[in-house]
Motif scaffolding. Structure first.
Motif, PDB file in Angstrom:
ATOM      1  N   MET A 131       0.297  -8.053  -4.981  1.00 40.19           N
ATOM      2  CA  MET A 131       0.593  -7.429  -3.684  1.00 40.19           C
ATOM      3  C   MET A 131       0.509  -5.907  -3.796  1.00 40.19           C
ATOM      4  SD  MET A 131       1.237  -8.258  -0.566  1.00 40.19           S
ATOM      5  CE  MET A 131       1.988  -7.687   0.976  1.00 40.19           C
ATOM      6  N   THR A 132       1.014  -5.360  -4.896  1.00 39.68           N
ATOM      7  CA  THR A 132       0.957  -3.902  -5.096  1.00 39.68           C
ATOM      8  C   THR A 132      -0.486  -3.418  -5.170  1.00 39.68           C
ATOM      9  OG1 THR A 132       3.098  -3.886  -6.212  1.00 39.68           O
ATOM     10  CG2 THR A 132       1.648  -2.021  -6.656  1.00 39.68           C
ATOM     11  N   THR A 133      -1.327  -4.161  -5.873  1.00 40.17           N
ATOM     12  CA  THR A 133      -2.750  -3.802  -5.982  1.00 40.17           C
ATOM     13  C   THR A 133      -3.405  -3.760  -4.603  1.00 40.17           C
ATOM     14  OG1 THR A 133      -2.861  -4.813  -8.166  1.00 40.17           O
ATOM     15  CG2 THR A 133      -4.949  -4.448  -7.057  1.00 40.17           C
ATOM     16  N   ILE A 134      -3.138  -4.796  -3.793  1.00 40.67           N
ATOM     17  CA  ILE A 134      -3.693  -4.863  -2.431  1.00 40.67           C
ATOM     18  C   ILE A 134      -3.173  -3.683  -1.595  1.00 40.67           C
ATOM     19  CG2 ILE A 134      -3.617  -6.169  -0.258  1.00 40.67           C
ATOM     20  CD1 ILE A 134      -3.510  -8.750  -2.007  1.00 40.67           C
ATOM     21  N   CYS A 135      -1.859  -3.468  -1.647  1.00 42.09           N
ATOM     22  CA  CYS A 135      -1.235  -2.462  -0.779  1.00 42.09           C
ATOM     23  C   CYS A 135      -1.608  -1.045  -1.193  1.00 42.09           C
ATOM     24  CB  CYS A 135       0.277  -2.651  -0.773  1.00 42.09           C
ATOM     25  SG  CYS A 135       0.778  -4.190   0.024  1.00 42.09           S
ATOM     26  N   ASP A 136      -1.724  -0.807  -2.483  1.00 44.24           N
ATOM     27  CA  ASP A 136      -2.132   0.528  -2.943  1.00 44.24           C
ATOM     28  C   ASP A 136      -3.538   0.849  -2.451  1.00 44.24           C
ATOM     29  OD1 ASP A 136       0.284   0.850  -4.169  1.00 44.24           O
ATOM     30  OD2 ASP A 136      -0.457   0.688  -6.229  1.00 44.24           O
ATOM     31  N   HIS A 193      -7.018   3.909   1.388  1.00 40.21           N
ATOM     32  CA  HIS A 193      -8.251   3.924   2.192  1.00 40.21           C
ATOM     33  C   HIS A 193      -8.063   3.413   3.625  1.00 40.21           C
ATOM     34  CE1 HIS A 193     -10.519   4.884  -1.421  1.00 40.21           C
ATOM     35  NE2 HIS A 193      -9.868   3.915  -2.037  1.00 40.21           N
ATOM     36  N   CYS A 194      -6.825   3.059   4.004  1.00 38.75           N
ATOM     37  CA  CYS A 194      -6.491   2.559   5.342  1.00 38.75           C
ATOM     38  C   CYS A 194      -6.988   1.129   5.574  1.00 38.75           C
ATOM     39  CB  CYS A 194      -7.010   3.474   6.434  1.00 38.75           C
ATOM     40  SG  CYS A 194      -6.292   5.125   6.326  1.00 38.75           S
ATOM     41  N   GLY A 195      -6.333   0.485   6.527  1.00 39.45           N
ATOM     42  CA  GLY A 195      -6.713  -0.875   6.874  1.00 39.45           C
ATOM     43  C   GLY A 195      -5.500  -1.743   7.127  1.00 39.45           C
ATOM     44  N   THR A 196      -5.741  -3.058   7.182  1.00 32.25           N
ATOM     45  CA  THR A 196      -4.692  -4.055   7.435  1.00 32.25           C
ATOM     46  C   THR A 196      -4.893  -5.232   6.496  1.00 32.25           C
ATOM     47  OG1 THR A 196      -4.359  -3.471   9.762  1.00 32.25           O
ATOM     48  CG2 THR A 196      -3.831  -5.735   9.144  1.00 32.25           C
ATOM     49  N   ALA A 197      -3.777  -5.753   5.970  1.00 32.95           N
ATOM     50  CA  ALA A 197      -3.821  -6.978   5.150  1.00 32.95           C
ATOM     51  C   ALA A 197      -2.974  -8.044   5.825  1.00 32.95           C
ATOM     52  CB  ALA A 197      -3.312  -6.701   3.744  1.00 32.95           C
ATOM     53  N   LEU A 198      -3.495  -9.270   5.827  1.00 36.97           N
ATOM     54  CA  LEU A 198      -2.819 -10.419   6.425  1.00 36.97           C
ATOM     55  C   LEU A 198      -2.582 -11.449   5.323  1.00 36.97           C
ATOM     56  CD1 LEU A 198      -2.031 -11.483   9.323  1.00 36.97           C
ATOM     57  CD2 LEU A 198      -4.180 -12.768   9.240  1.00 36.97           C
ATOM     58  N   SER A 202       4.748   0.628  -1.473  1.00 35.25           N
ATOM     59  CA  SER A 202       3.414   1.245  -1.553  1.00 35.25           C
ATOM     60  C   SER A 202       3.156   2.177  -0.371  1.00 35.25           C
ATOM     61  CB  SER A 202       2.325   0.164  -1.577  1.00 35.25           C
ATOM     62  OG  SER A 202       2.338  -0.538  -2.799  1.00 35.25           O
ATOM     63  N   GLY A 203       4.123   2.302   0.526  1.00 33.03           N
ATOM     64  CA  GLY A 203       3.991   3.221   1.657  1.00 33.03           C
ATOM     65  C   GLY A 203       3.326   2.615   2.877  1.00 33.03           C
ATOM     66  N   LEU A 204       3.261   1.280   2.935  1.00 31.33           N
ATOM     67  CA  LEU A 204       2.610   0.640   4.080  1.00 31.33           C
ATOM     68  C   LEU A 204       3.600   0.376   5.213  1.00 31.33           C
ATOM     69  CD1 LEU A 204       0.181   0.483   2.298  1.00 31.33           C
ATOM     70  CD2 LEU A 204      -0.123  -1.886   2.933  1.00 31.33           C
ATOM     71  N   HIS A 205       3.045   0.179   6.409  1.00 33.38           N
ATOM     72  CA  HIS A 205       3.801  -0.177   7.605  1.00 33.38           C
ATOM     73  C   HIS A 205       3.825  -1.700   7.710  1.00 33.38           C
ATOM     74  CE1 HIS A 205       4.986  -0.222  11.858  1.00 33.38           C
ATOM     75  NE2 HIS A 205       3.961  -1.011  12.096  1.00 33.38           N
ATOM     76  N   ILE A 206       5.000  -2.260   7.949  1.00 30.59           N
ATOM     77  CA  ILE A 206       5.109  -3.713   8.155  1.00 30.59           C
ATOM     78  C   ILE A 206       4.896  -3.982   9.645  1.00 30.59           C
ATOM     79  CG2 ILE A 206       6.555  -5.764   7.879  1.00 30.59           C
ATOM     80  CD1 ILE A 206       6.023  -4.357   5.221  1.00 30.59           C
ATOM     81  N   ASN A 207       3.786  -4.641   9.988  1.00 26.92           N
ATOM     82  CA  ASN A 207       3.537  -4.981  11.393  1.00 26.92           C
ATOM     83  C   ASN A 207       4.473  -6.081  11.857  1.00 26.92           C
ATOM     84  OD1 ASN A 207       0.531  -4.471  10.082  1.00 26.92           O
ATOM     85  ND2 ASN A 207       0.966  -3.321  11.941  1.00 26.92           N
ATOM     86  N   GLY A 208       4.758  -7.024  10.937  1.00 29.02           N
ATOM     87  CA  GLY A 208       5.680  -8.097  11.280  1.00 29.02           C
ATOM     88  C   GLY A 208       5.498  -9.288  10.366  1.00 29.02           C
ATOM     89  N   ALA A 261       1.830  -9.258   8.151  1.00 24.72           N
ATOM     90  CA  ALA A 261       0.756  -8.272   8.313  1.00 24.72           C
ATOM     91  C   ALA A 261       1.300  -6.894   7.955  1.00 24.72           C
ATOM     92  CB  ALA A 261       0.239  -8.275   9.749  1.00 24.72           C
ATOM     93  N   VAL A 262       0.505  -6.147   7.173  1.00 26.97           N
ATOM     94  CA  VAL A 262       0.887  -4.787   6.761  1.00 26.97           C
ATOM     95  C   VAL A 262      -0.306  -3.863   6.989  1.00 26.97           C
ATOM     96  CG1 VAL A 262       2.553  -5.621   5.057  1.00 26.97           C
ATOM     97  CG2 VAL A 262       0.202  -5.192   4.337  1.00 26.97           C
ATOM     98  N   SER A 263      -0.027  -2.616   7.360  1.00 29.02           N
ATOM     99  CA  SER A 263      -1.117  -1.694   7.714  1.00 29.02           C
ATOM    100  C   SER A 263      -0.850  -0.279   7.224  1.00 29.02           C
ATOM    101  CB  SER A 263      -1.281  -1.616   9.237  1.00 29.02           C
ATOM    102  OG  SER A 263      -1.696  -2.836   9.778  1.00 29.02           O
ATOM    103  N   SER A 264      -1.930   0.471   7.138  1.00 23.47           N
ATOM    104  CA  SER A 264      -1.868   1.922   6.977  1.00 23.47           C
ATOM    105  C   SER A 264      -3.067   2.505   7.721  1.00 23.47           C
ATOM    106  CB  SER A 264      -1.942   2.311   5.503  1.00 23.47           C
ATOM    107  OG  SER A 264      -1.931   3.717   5.377  1.00 23.47           O
TER     108      SER A 264
END
Length: 365
Positions: A223-228, A233-238, A289-295, A350-353
């Motif tokens: 999860m840290t690898t994905i979020c870093d 580079h910005c984006g969203t992970a689901l 990792s500094g990401l925003h939790i969408n929900g 979902a998490v975003s930056s």
């Protein structure tokens, strides 16, 4: 128990003593000779379990709708990597791409598709499934090989197959749960010497002796690898998986063999081994990792919020009664609430930056 891998594990224990749940989990799934994912086709009716994309095209289509929406909320960037980690047979990606091409041709034209897959056998299935998309699609055995840049990423049933560690409460505190041999020379659970940092336990009174607590450092690392990457580079992970929204006690290690639950020590290498994903811990990892939790919500709420029922109705229009019933049953299976239903068992995070609001999650303020 007479599986080839079972005998190999017994020999390892005789030589070196009990092994951790992590090592047992890894051997069962990934042993080069006898590991479950190395030797069999796990998916579909011939396999041991059916994943959501195999139930109905509706699932991948809704994920496609979500990705188009996320792209729009991010301001329609011109260069996009659509990434799936652990893409099974490629079914979900095929359904996603069909929707993306229909709803957002500029996104389809501008993006590249990246599948992270370690199994050559599954890569072969994915190449067949996604043949029509040509050289838009590329494969990587490691997430780090996916080119840098803005990414929309999906991981469906990835984390439940990453090994956990288990600790059992004894009279002398929590001890790591191990797999050893009993007096009959059969595999059995036992307590080891490693202890648990009490700071990792949920707040509140200690549970009774014999209670299990699970941690998943390997999941946290993924999860840290994905979020870093997304933070950089910005984006969203689901993330979609079988699990719980709040950290708690309990033994969730389970084996599935021929669509039935199987005792985890019974058929090593011949059953799929998983455990529930702790979504609270994944969300905390993303925040670190500094990401925003969408929900985070139940799969049923997520799919219905994205228009599953309307899409099912459209698919069934002008079809015969049997086809309509199949579509209705599939939608109910994916989104149905109640005990044992996928709609409730599976959770979606979902998490975003940078921070954006995404449907169907409520704005986080």
């Amino acid at each position: 128990m007479t599986t080839a891998l079972g005998e190999k594990i017994k020999a390892i224990i005789r030589a070196n003593g009990p092994i951790s749940i992590t090592d047992f989990f890894s051997l069962c799934l990934a042993d080069p000779q006898h590991g479950y994912y190395k030797t069999r086709e796990p998916f579909g009716s011939v396999g041991d379990f059916v994943t959501a994309p195999e139930v109905s095209q509706l699932f991948g289509e809704m994920i496609g709708v979500f990705m188009v929406h996320a792209w729009q909320r991010h301001g329609t960037p011109g260069s996009v990597r659509l990434v799936e980690i652990g893409p099974g047979r490629g079914t979900m990606m095929a359904d996603m791409l069909r929707v993306v091409a229909k709803l957002a041709p500029p996104l389809y034209d501008a993006m590249t598709v990246h599948l992270v897959e370690t199994s050559e056998r599954l890569q072969g299935s994915q190449r067949q499934t996604l043949e029509s998309h040509g050289d838009k699609v590329s494969w990587h055995s490691d997430f780090d090989d996916v080119p840098a840049g803005f990414a929309l990423l999906a991981a469906n049933e990835l984390f439940d197959a990453i090994p956990i560690r288990q600790f059992v409460r004894t009279a002398n505190g929590f001890r790591e749960r191990m797999v050893g041999l009993d007096l009959q020379d059969e595999l059995s659970f036992t307590a080891g010497v490693a202890t648990l940092d009490p700071a990792l336990l949920p707040a509140g009174p200690l549970p009774p002796v014999g209670t299990i607590f699970e941690i998943a450092p390997a999941r946290q690392a993924v999860m840290t690898t994905i979020c870093d990457r997304i933070a950089a580079h910005c984006g969203t992970a689901l993330v979609i998986d079988y699990g719980h929204m709040a950290t708690g006690f309990g033994d969730t290690l389970q084996a599935v063999r021929m669509h039935e639950y199987d005792p985890p020590l019974e058929h090593p290498g011949e059953a799929d081994l998983t455990s529930h994903v702790d979504f609270q811990h994944l969300a905390e990892t993303a925040l670190a990792s500094g990401l925003h939790i969408n929900g985070c919500c139940h799969q049923g709420d997520f799919l219905i919020g994205l228009g599953l029922l309307e899409r099912a109705a459209a698919l069934g229009r002008d079809q015969d009664a049997a086809t309509q019933e199949n579509i209705r049953t599939a939608a109910e299976r994916l989104a149905g609430a109640g005990e044992g239903k996928m709609g409730e068992l599976f959770k979606v995070l979902a998490v975003s930056s940078p921070a954006i609001d995404l449907l169907p999650f409520r704005p986080v303020r």
